[in-house]
Structure formats: C-alpha cells, structure tokens
Write an enzyme that holds these catalytic residues in place. Structure first.
Site, short mmCIF file in Angstrom:
data_model
loop_
_atom_site.label_atom_id
_atom_site.label_comp_id
_atom_site.label_asym_id
_atom_site.label_seq_id
_atom_site.Cartn_x
_atom_site.Cartn_y
_atom_site.Cartn_z
N ASP A 171 -13.40 -33.21 50.26
CA ASP A 171 -11.86 -33.85 49.65
C ASP A 171 -10.99 -33.27 49.84
O ASP A 171 -10.30 -32.87 48.99
CB ASP A 171 -12.86 -34.19 48.58
CG ASP A 171 -11.97 -35.74 47.37
OD1 ASP A 171 -10.88 -36.24 48.26
OD2 ASP A 171 -11.72 -36.15 46.78
N TYR A 206 -12.48 -33.75 40.72
CA TYR A 206 -12.60 -35.29 40.56
C TYR A 206 -12.42 -35.62 41.97
O TYR A 206 -11.41 -35.46 42.13
CB TYR A 206 -11.27 -36.09 39.92
CG TYR A 206 -10.86 -37.15 39.64
CD1 TYR A 206 -11.51 -37.78 38.97
CD2 TYR A 206 -9.53 -37.90 40.30
CE1 TYR A 206 -12.29 -39.70 38.96
CE2 TYR A 206 -9.41 -39.49 40.37
CZ TYR A 206 -10.91 -40.01 39.81
OH TYR A 206 -10.63 -41.23 39.39
N LYS A 223 -3.35 -40.16 49.38
CA LYS A 223 -2.08 -39.54 48.86
C LYS A 223 -0.52 -39.77 49.75
O LYS A 223 -0.27 -40.58 50.04
CB LYS A 223 -2.48 -38.49 47.50
CG LYS A 223 -3.22 -38.71 46.48
CD LYS A 223 -3.74 -38.57 45.10
CE LYS A 223 -4.26 -38.73 44.05
NZ LYS A 223 -5.60 -38.28 43.70
C1 LIG Z 1 -6.28 -38.77 43.26
C2 LIG Z 1 -7.76 -38.31 43.70
C3 LIG Z 1 -8.90 -39.10 44.14
C4 LIG Z 1 -9.29 -40.67 44.55
O1 LIG Z 1 -7.77 -41.36 44.97
P1 LIG Z 1 -7.20 -42.75 44.22
O2 LIG Z 1 -6.70 -43.02 45.48
O3 LIG Z 1 -6.78 -42.66 42.72
O4 LIG Z 1 -7.83 -43.79 44.56
C5 LIG Z 1 -9.80 -38.83 44.85
N1 LIG Z 1 -10.06 -36.73 45.07
C6 LIG Z 1 -9.08 -36.65 44.61
C7 LIG Z 1 -9.50 -35.25 45.03
C8 LIG Z 1 -7.86 -37.01 44.40
O5 LIG Z 1 -7.38 -36.20 43.56
#
Ligand SMILES: *Cc1c(COP(=O)(O)O)cnc(C)c1O
Length: 429
Positions: free
Chosen positions: A239, A144, A267
C-alpha cells in the site's frame, strides 16, 4: 483559543455533519479545541477563516508535495476543467498518467484508476482473492488502508486515535477474514502463516508505515514477507498510497528493492484532487474487467481534472534534484527538532523517511503499533496547541505523519524549529 469565524462554522457544521467534518481526524478529537476552517492555501502556508496564517505540515495528509496552489497544478486544473469536467469515457490524460506510473514503479505493468486510496485497496483485495481463490488477508496492526470493512481491524490513523480498534458495522464474518500481525515482527508473521498460510490470499502492508506515525520497516522484515508470500502462494500488496512518489520516484518498492505483486496508490498521484490507483503484474491486472472477470468500476474513475493535477504534479517531481531537496529539507527539520528535544531534555524522538516524519513523545525507537501507543498523548495535545499558536499547523494527532513539501524553504524549516523549541519548553513546564 476560540476563533470566531471557525467557531461559528464548526457550530453550524456539527448540526448537519457528524462531528462537523467530512473525515474524522479533522475534528481535532485527539487534541481538543476547535479546528481552524481553512480558507486558502499558498505554497507552504494556509490561511484560516479568521485570517490567521500557518506553516502547513499536513499537506492535505500527504498529497500536496508541491505545496498549495502550485501554478503548474492550478493551470492544469483550469485548462482541464475548461475542456469539460467528466466524460465517463477514456481520455488522453489517463493514458499518459498510466504510462508514467508504469515507467516509474518497478512492479507495476498495468494500472487501473479509481477515485480514492480506499477504493484502490478494496479493489486490490478483491483481485487478490479472485487470483488465488482464497479468502483471508493478513494486515498489520497500526497500518491503515482506508475504510474498507475488512481492513478496519487494528487500523492506524483516525481509527487508532479515536480509540476504535475495530469499527461497529464491520461484521464478525468480515472480521474473521482478516488476520492481524505485529509490524516489524517476523515471528508474528511466521505464526500467521503457520496458522493460515494455505488460505491467505494476500498480505497488505505499508512498506513504510505512516499511519501510526512514521515507522520504517526494519531490515529484513519486508524481504521475509516477500519470501513467505512466494512459498505460500500468497500475493504481496504494497500500500503505497502515502509513499508512492513521496519517498522517491519509484516509491518505497524502488528505494527498498522489493517487488510486490500489487501496489495501491493515491494521494500524491492526484496532486490534491481525488484519485486512487491499483496496479501490478500484467497477468493479475488482466483479470480485471473488462479484460477479465473481476468486476470493478467507477463513474468518475480517471476523472480528467484529477488526472491533469496528477500529471502536472508528477512532471514537476520528475525534474532533477526534487527528491534530494525534499530529503535535505526533511533532514534539516529532523536535526533541528532533535536539537530542540535535547535542549529541552524531554523524552521524545523523531522518526523520518525523506519528507515524512513524526515527533514521537516517547523514549526510544518506535517499531510497531504497541510502542507507538505508549506515546504521551497528553503532552502531545499541549505541544500541538502551542505549535498552532506559533503558527505551525501539524496533524492533530500523535499517530500521524507530518509532510514537508517542495514549497517549504529553509527559512520555513527554521521557523518550525523555533516553534518546536518554544513549544517543548511550554509543554514540559
Ligand atoms: C490515506 C491512505 C489510504 C486511504 O486513502 P483515501 O484516499 O483516504 O481513501 C490508504 N492507505 C494508506 C497507506 C493511506 O495513507
């Protein structure tokens, strides 16, 4: 379990907000029931609108690595707010946070702040397409990367648990630019490169997947990706929105020893306030406006309060022994749950990297999305509600990661393990 205040709030919320929430998984769609509305958090615990307290293993889906309302973060936020909440102009704090990120992450020479992880991945893709002059992007099923149109194809997290393999509203034209391969499968990657290598701008990957539950990359998988990207002139994007400053000071890239071209963050770097960032090689990042032609902007980007919370969090994390402590708390939780699984004799297993882990209700190791989806989600639903009744707040979906924070104590871990023992017995009567 109907909780009167939470139920009343949820009833009001569903009248004016889709599903009653601001982000889908919060609605408890995968587990049923009414989500507790959270009134406050302190350290490892949260309290709901009805005064019930839970040991929290959601940690706002990862950011709260210090726990709730850490004094250093609260102080930093209050001080920053008192000086003005936003200027739309450069500030001292941004420079410090950028320098800190550049010093910590091996592959990052320059960084741009945005306001969410979604914005970070969206912008990194734009940059990769501009830098390569190519259109297509390779992603992995079950990974994701936020709700970017082109990355909502075969996505994990809430997209998966809601049974929405793709979202309506994403056009076929957009979908056709996304190539999906199986996580941990070098064969699947080879097929994708054979078919589209000349037109692949980027491969985007969670170097440790956390949005189909915790699924580490198997030996050689990321090395193979790095090599193929180099051969094909494709950019490798890690990511690290979850893993950055979570699995170690230098992220997954540092602990695994693999250097991506671009990295996305979010995060933990915002310490619980909205932030995102993307960064990487200087020659690539200098293509971003105003240094270069790739446009990307944001009214609240690098917001001083978010930056202050991020800096306060990272400074706490930089103290000696923090990641060792997270590892030992995580290891204690893992071994306690493994013991409970054996005792109960149920088909389940724990997958963990440092302070993030998933208890999968399936026999055997989960290495990709198809295997993750074989989990017994009905059992999970029972288990989840048992845990909640015992006072442990888990992510309300089988395909998510639980997070341990520095605020958890060994006693807290012991309490969680006892709750798991009881809840497993009751979920497999
Ligand atoms: C949470 C998440 C996102 C998206 O971040 P948001 O701040 O919710 O837009 C993108 N990549 C990964 C791996 C994530 O866990």
């Amino acid at each position: 379990m109907t909780s009167s205040h939470s139920q009343a709030l949820f009833d009001r919320a569903t009248g004016v907000m889709p599903g009653g929430v601001s982000s889908p998984v919060r609605a408890f769609g995968a587990v049923g029931g009414t989500p507790p509305f959270i009134a406050a958090g302190n350290g490892a615990r949260i309290t709901d609108a009805d005064g019930r307290t839970y040991i929290d293993l959601v940690a706002s889906w990862g950011p709260l690595i210090l726990g709730h309302a850490h004094p250093a973060v609260v102080e930093a936020v209050a001080s920053a707010a008192a000086l003005g909440t936003s200027f739309g102009a450069p500030t001292h704090g941004e420079v410090e946070l950028a320098e800190l990120i550049v010093s910590a992450l091996p592959s990052v020479e320059m960084v741009r702040f945005v306001s969410s992880g979604t914005e970070a991945t969206m912008s990194a893709l734009r940059l990769a397409r501009a830098a390569t002059g190519r259109a297509r992007v390779l992603k992995f099923a079950g990974c994701y990367h936020g709700h970017v149109d082109s990355l909502l194809v075969s996505a994990g997290s809430g997209v998966a648990t809601l049974g929405l393999p793709d979202s309506p509203g994403v056009t076929d034209a957009t979908r056709s630019q996304t190539v999906v391969a199986a996580y941990n499968s070098t064969e699947s990657v080879a097929e994708a490169f054979d078919a589209f290598g000349d037109d692949l701008a980027a491969v985007i990957v969670e170097p440790i997947a956390a949005n189909m539950g915790v699924v580490p990359a198997v030996n050689g998988f990321l090395e193979d990706l790095r090599r193929r990207c180099d051969e094909a002139g494709t950019l490798l994007i890690f990511d690290e929105v979850v893993t950055g400053f979570r699995v170690g000071w230098s992220g997954a890239q540092g602990s695994l020893g693999i250097t991506p071209d671009l990295t996305t963050l979010g995060k933990v770097v915002g310490g619980g306030l909205p932030i995102g960032a993307y960064g990487g090689r200087r020659d690539l990042m200098e293509m971003v406006a105003p240094s270069g032609p790739v446009y990307q902007a944001g009214t609240l980007s690098g917001n001083p309060i978010s930056v202050a919370a991020g800096l306060a969090t990272l400074r706490q994390l930089s103290a000696p022994g923090t990641y060792e402590r997270l590892e030992s708390l995580g290891a204690a939780l893992e071994s306690g749950i493994e013991r409970a699984i054996k005792q109960a004799g149920v088909p389940a297993g724990v997958q963990r990297v440092g302070s993030m882990m998933t208890l999968f209700f399936v026999d055997g190791v989960v290495t990709n999305f198809d295997e993750a989806r074989e989990c017994d989600t009905t059992r999970f639903r029972h288990f989840f509600h048992e845990m909640l009744a015992w006072g442990v707040y888990l992510p309300p979906s089988q395909l998510e990661a639980s997070f341990v924070s520095l605020a958890h104590t060994t006693d807290d871990i012991g309490e969680v393990v006892s709750a798991v023992e009881e809840s497993l017995e009751r979920s497999w009567p």
